[in-house]
Design a protein around this motif. Sequence first.
Motif, short mmCIF file in Angstrom:
data_model
loop_
_atom_site.label_atom_id
_atom_site.label_comp_id
_atom_site.label_asym_id
_atom_site.label_seq_id
_atom_site.Cartn_x
_atom_site.Cartn_y
_atom_site.Cartn_z
N GLU A 1 99.64 21.27 -60.87
CA GLU A 1 98.49 22.37 -60.42
C GLU A 1 97.37 21.68 -59.59
O GLU A 1 96.83 22.07 -58.65
CB GLU A 1 97.84 23.16 -61.02
CG GLU A 1 96.75 22.68 -62.12
CD GLU A 1 97.29 21.94 -63.21
OE1 GLU A 1 98.56 21.66 -63.50
OE2 GLU A 1 96.16 21.32 -64.00
N ILE A 2 97.40 20.12 -59.68
CA ILE A 2 96.36 19.34 -58.96
C ILE A 2 96.94 18.59 -57.75
O ILE A 2 96.31 17.90 -56.95
CB ILE A 2 95.70 18.31 -59.88
CG1 ILE A 2 96.51 17.45 -60.63
CG2 ILE A 2 94.65 18.90 -60.83
CD1 ILE A 2 95.90 16.15 -61.35
N ASN B 1 96.79 28.64 -58.53
CA ASN B 1 95.63 28.64 -59.49
C ASN B 1 94.90 29.93 -59.25
O ASN B 1 93.97 29.84 -58.30
CB ASN B 1 94.98 27.40 -59.09
CG ASN B 1 95.65 26.11 -59.21
OD1 ASN B 1 96.03 26.00 -60.57
ND2 ASN B 1 96.04 24.97 -58.37
N ALA C 1 90.87 30.16 -59.44
CA ALA C 1 90.28 29.70 -58.39
C ALA C 1 89.90 30.29 -57.17
O ALA C 1 89.10 29.94 -56.12
CB ALA C 1 90.80 27.86 -57.94
N HIS D 1 99.09 29.92 -62.59
CA HIS D 1 98.58 28.92 -63.57
C HIS D 1 97.23 29.26 -63.96
O HIS D 1 96.34 30.02 -63.14
CB HIS D 1 98.30 27.73 -62.54
CG HIS D 1 98.11 26.53 -63.51
ND1 HIS D 1 96.75 26.14 -64.05
CD2 HIS D 1 99.05 25.44 -63.97
CE1 HIS D 1 97.20 25.10 -64.79
NE2 HIS D 1 98.43 24.49 -64.77
N PRO D 2 96.74 28.64 -65.27
CA PRO D 2 95.55 29.27 -65.98
C PRO D 2 94.42 28.34 -65.50
O PRO D 2 93.33 28.35 -66.41
CB PRO D 2 95.64 29.17 -67.29
CG PRO D 2 96.59 28.25 -67.46
CD PRO D 2 97.59 28.22 -66.13
N ALA D 3 94.43 27.33 -64.51
CA ALA D 3 93.31 26.60 -64.28
C ALA D 3 91.96 27.33 -64.24
O ALA D 3 92.02 28.32 -63.51
CB ALA D 3 93.61 25.95 -63.13
N MET D 4 91.01 26.63 -64.88
CA MET D 4 89.60 27.20 -64.92
C MET D 4 89.39 28.34 -65.81
O MET D 4 88.20 28.97 -66.14
CB MET D 4 89.06 27.95 -63.43
CG MET D 4 89.35 27.06 -62.25
SD MET D 4 88.15 25.81 -62.13
CE MET D 4 86.60 26.41 -62.45
N ALA D 5 90.60 28.81 -66.52
CA ALA D 5 90.38 29.94 -67.48
C ALA D 5 89.26 29.57 -68.74
O ALA D 5 88.83 30.52 -69.54
CB ALA D 5 91.92 30.21 -68.24
N GLY D 6 89.48 28.15 -68.91
CA GLY D 6 88.57 27.67 -70.02
C GLY D 6 87.08 27.96 -69.91
O GLY D 6 86.17 28.19 -70.72
N ALA D 7 86.71 28.09 -68.66
CA ALA D 7 85.18 28.62 -68.34
C ALA D 7 85.00 30.07 -68.55
O ALA D 7 83.87 30.61 -68.47
CB ALA D 7 85.26 28.32 -66.78
N GLY E 1 90.21 22.48 -63.82
CA GLY E 1 91.31 23.24 -63.98
C GLY E 1 91.81 23.30 -65.45
O GLY E 1 91.44 24.10 -66.05
N SER F 1 89.04 22.55 -68.40
CA SER F 1 88.20 23.61 -68.85
C SER F 1 88.64 24.13 -70.13
O SER F 1 87.96 24.73 -71.15
CB SER F 1 88.12 24.75 -67.91
OG SER F 1 89.24 25.44 -67.83
#
Lengths: 405, 405
Positions: A171-172, A234, A237, A259-265, B92, B95
């Motif tokens: 994803e990056i 993503n 985002a 993709h769950p990128a940033m979900a941990g925020a 991403g 997080s």
Amino acid sequence: MRHTCIATYRCYDDKADFQKKALSIAVGLTVGSWTELPEAKKAEMEKHLGQVVQVTEYSASAPGERYADIQIAYPDINFSRDIPALLVTVFGKLSMDGKIKLLDLDFSENFLSAFPGPQFGMKGIREILGIQERPLLMSIFKSVIGHDLDALREQFYQQALGGVDLIKDDEILFENPLTPIEKRVTVCMEAASQAEQHTGKKLLYAVNLTGPTSKLASQARKAIDAGANALLFNVLAYGYDVLHELSSDPTINVPIAAHPAMAGAFYPSPHYGIAAPLLLGKLMRLAGADLALFPSPYGSVVMPKEENMGIKDALLRDLPPIRTSFPVPSAGIHPGLVPLILRDFGQDVVVNAGGGVHGHPQGAAAGGRAFNQAIDATLQGVSLQDYATTHPELKSAIDIWGVKS
Amino acid sequence: MRHTCIATYRCYDDKADFQKKALSIAVGLTVGSWTELPEAKKAEMEKHLGQVVQVTEYSASAPGERYADIQIAYPDINFSRDIPALLVTVFGKLSMDGKIKLLDLDFSENFLSAFPGPQFGMKGIREILGIQERPLLMSIFKSVIGHDLDALREQFYQQALGGVDLIKDDEILFENPLTPIEKRVTVCMEAASQAEQHTGKKLLYAVNLTGPTSKLASQARKAIDAGANALLFNVLAYGYDVLHELSSDPTINVPIAAHPAMAGAFYPSPHYGIAAPLLLGKLMRLAGADLALFPSPYGSVVMPKEENMGIKDALLRDLPPIRTSFPVPSAGIHPGLVPLILRDFGQDVVVNAGGGVHGHPQGAAAGGRAFNQAIDATLQGVSLQDYATTHPELKSAIDIWGVKS
């Protein structure tokens, strides 16, 4: 027929009158004020007024741990049929008002009618791949940044040789001069055809869709024109609405993996944010994710098991006419976890691995084979240890990673 | 010149080797693996490798409270020049990896060069309004849902009569048949002209920009064609990149006020999410917010004072060529708080009130006047109590809300 969308919150407060708090939410986030309205005005405004559905209080096990689950019904008439409007209504200002977490949303039929949901969904992906009643296997590119097209092609080919059903970009990996999307798709899809001659298996390549929001649709079409048969996105985002627009676009006629990128925020705090089953399950499906990735409960990047099951349920439960989305628990997956994954998720799951494929002692192709062997063994009710005696790739894998049960 | 963007994280872990953790972030979120690379490959990959800038460990005051602030430099070459790419790179996957909060981002010149920032900024807004060296006064519509055009016009007119500099829509007023954006703008801008004959003051009306992402630009142009001279936007419900595209669009030539709706899902937890100064300050400014709203430390919906000062600093600090954004601390503001607001923020602030205007015993117009009197008094170094003896609107206001100092 219900004409409201219902939001469920968990609200922590050692002293609050939760009934009063619920009422203030129901009024404050809809008509603004109520008791001081003249009766004639009340009659006119009633259809806009939020309603307290339920307040369930829990006593505190420790200071700071007194909480209540509050359900509020928001009239559909108050917001437009899009996810930003619904989220801003139910959790815009309220998200900043003390310890409060958005647990769930229950959509009205009318609201739901604006969302076609996944264009393919689980069933559509199974049809494309010609695989029914079996978990799918996805592998992830390992190192991608700084590598050229030849290197990515070779990495792709080795993964494809292992007989995986899907390969996804990291994803990056953004648009870049070394491996621009249309060239990446071209060489990887060539590698896919070449591998298919050995494996006899079709595969989907989810290429990472990146760049400015207004260019995403044309970027997706460029990738599709170059042969892309799936996209990775993503979502958090960019916003759910962007996924909704992409998945509703008939010219973007390939499955989209969220993709769950940033979900941990958002999800891990007990006191703030948005619960994982809503964030990565229900809203992803509503917005049109054909596959939804989320942190597995098994690996290094973990999510509690019950939240994982909540996501699974949100992706797979009956919600006609919205198609189901394929659950993809991710991170830390190796072949020795396959029995566990299938026990928790059943067959309607994508087994997704990065290190568990590339880190195989005999390479990525052997890594893919080890996973497929683990899936075969589990479906046949044979223990991995027994199956490994006649399947050397699986044997190597469980020798280094073990078997979890 | 630095060719990296630097991310600062706060990472909680009772046992972790934070140096090792920092190194694993620097490698894992860039080249993926490093020590096992052959030397020739290392030379080629080095420009893509993340670097640990600093690790500052703090000892635990209580179990679960051991933490470190970790700074990682991410090479610009790894990501495209857009906020989603930067956020997905630095936060991403990370997080979701334990207790970790993104505290700050320090952009490289090269990254920054892709962002024109606010089209007007604080200076531009002062020029439009012809007001230098004085705080501005904004008022917010009170109840809007379910009200028709006549009601909104009257509410607008009363607010405008009070001599406010800006009026903003409620952020939960979406496109609706009763008060569609172009009609709302038309009647409200008429009311603004009418009020100007009494007050002699221009004002900006920030109309709420809502709907599907791909239609926002045309919706904004429709509002502008109808006479809108500012926009309100729920940035976090759509993504920073959408604000960036709107604010960079030369046809959308009015100031944009960024609403913090949903921000509470990100900033309040000490352990997860994105710190308020970055979320509501630096990134809003980078994305082009001319005015940035955030919860004040004074009212009902509160944010700690130091976070407020962090936002202020992010909006106003020198960052050429990016213009400064007007800070708008919001929620719970009444005239008695004006001396405190001006002490904390100086003159470069927008005093923003809803209930503190509409709840004035003599109505919204008197409410606006009371605020302007409070601002005049404070700028003249006169106490509100003294000033109130000759200013009845201010007197009524402090009689019911008091004066805070």
